[in-house]
Design a protein around this motif. Sequence first.
Motif, short mmCIF file in Angstrom:
data_model
loop_
_atom_site.label_atom_id
_atom_site.label_comp_id
_atom_site.label_asym_id
_atom_site.label_seq_id
_atom_site.Cartn_x
_atom_site.Cartn_y
_atom_site.Cartn_z
N UNK A 50 -8.51 -14.68 -9.86
CA UNK A 50 -7.74 -13.17 -9.50
C UNK A 50 -8.91 -12.30 -9.24
N UNK A 51 -8.47 -11.56 -7.91
CA UNK A 51 -9.30 -10.31 -7.54
C UNK A 51 -8.21 -9.18 -7.47
N UNK A 52 -8.63 -8.10 -8.56
CA UNK A 52 -7.85 -7.07 -8.59
C UNK A 52 -8.56 -5.90 -7.96
N UNK A 53 -7.58 -5.17 -7.13
CA UNK A 53 -8.00 -4.13 -6.37
C UNK A 53 -7.26 -2.78 -6.82
N UNK A 54 -7.89 -1.62 -6.74
CA UNK A 54 -7.01 -0.35 -6.69
C UNK A 54 -6.59 0.08 -5.49
N UNK A 55 -5.34 0.77 -5.51
CA UNK A 55 -5.05 1.08 -4.32
C UNK A 55 -3.72 0.49 -3.50
N UNK A 56 -3.92 0.34 -2.36
CA UNK A 56 -3.03 -0.23 -1.34
C UNK A 56 -3.37 -1.45 -0.72
N UNK A 57 -2.58 -2.60 -0.75
CA UNK A 57 -3.10 -3.66 0.05
C UNK A 57 -1.92 -4.02 1.05
N UNK A 58 -2.51 -3.97 2.60
CA UNK A 58 -1.74 -4.17 3.55
C UNK A 58 -2.11 -5.17 4.51
N UNK A 59 -1.29 -5.51 5.58
CA UNK A 59 -1.93 -6.50 6.69
C UNK A 59 -3.18 -5.85 7.39
N UNK A 60 -3.96 -6.51 7.97
CA UNK A 60 -5.08 -5.83 8.65
C UNK A 60 -4.67 -5.03 9.72
N UNK A 61 -5.67 -4.04 10.17
CA UNK A 61 -5.31 -3.19 11.25
C UNK A 61 -5.92 -3.49 12.83
N UNK A 62 -5.13 -3.13 13.73
CA UNK A 62 -5.95 -3.19 14.94
C UNK A 62 -6.71 -1.96 15.41
N UNK A 183 -4.52 -15.66 6.22
CA UNK A 183 -4.56 -14.93 4.76
C UNK A 183 -5.61 -13.70 5.44
N UNK A 184 -5.04 -12.69 6.02
CA UNK A 184 -5.85 -11.67 6.58
C UNK A 184 -5.21 -10.34 6.30
N UNK A 185 -5.98 -9.41 5.58
CA UNK A 185 -5.29 -8.13 5.17
C UNK A 185 -6.64 -7.25 4.66
N UNK A 186 -6.15 -6.24 4.31
CA UNK A 186 -7.21 -5.03 3.74
C UNK A 186 -6.42 -4.38 2.75
N UNK A 187 -7.58 -3.80 1.81
CA UNK A 187 -7.09 -2.88 0.74
C UNK A 187 -7.71 -1.36 0.88
N UNK A 188 -6.87 -0.26 0.61
CA UNK A 188 -7.42 0.82 0.62
C UNK A 188 -7.02 1.44 -0.52
N UNK A 210 -8.67 -14.48 7.30
CA UNK A 210 -8.75 -16.10 7.20
C UNK A 210 -9.13 -16.53 5.72
N UNK A 211 -8.99 -15.53 4.70
CA UNK A 211 -9.12 -16.00 3.43
C UNK A 211 -10.60 -15.56 2.97
#
Length: 218
Positions: A50-62, A183-188, A210-211
């Motif tokens: 488990x990786x816990x992040x604060x904030x907002x997890x979204x798909x990655x950006x262009x 598995x491509x995303x970002x956390x803000x 990709x994970x």
Amino acid sequence: MLTIHTADLLVTGDPHNPPVPGGAVLVDGRTVAAFGSYEELAEASPTARVRRWPGLLTPGLLNPYGPELLEHAYHPDPREADELGTEPLTGEALAALAPTDARRGASARRGVQRMLAHGTVAVAGDLWRPAVLDAVRRAGLTVEERFTDPAGAPTLDPLARDGGRGLREAIVAPLAQVPGAAATFAVFDAPDEAALTARGASCCIATVIDGRLLYRSR
């Protein structure tokens, strides 16, 4: 290895899937195995890391300024800061520097790292220099077609107000629960979409492609 990435709020990018408070993404190697509430995923996969992040997890950006930021700009090495500063060199300053292909490749690698620090997982526009393409591909960023020139001045922030793009427009593709979905995303570091739009993508905490966790600020 199974890994659960969980954050205060999950936004999938799909208008048919509302944001999930305490949401999470279950990653199996390079792909998305599932997403939803953390409790449901943890119960279904109790042995997952488990990786816990604060904030907002979204798909990655262009980022729509691929050529402008990676081929028509030079990102100084920190060791060059006294001479060249820290901001990208363009136009006459770039022409005066006349970097070799090797320096352009190193610049592109630094530029890609700066993009990852803004949640960027793809760039738009034609890239022609082999050293630049190599830097982009090694990081796992994809290159998308660009049919018109983007509005505003080139910027590392895909959510920059000059470009008039909100989160929904900047997302490359929604998270998907289909076989082989990357598995491509970002956390803000933002509590919701409105706050992220106001703060900009420089509040990125982590970027996964990709994970692979390719950027983390903490």
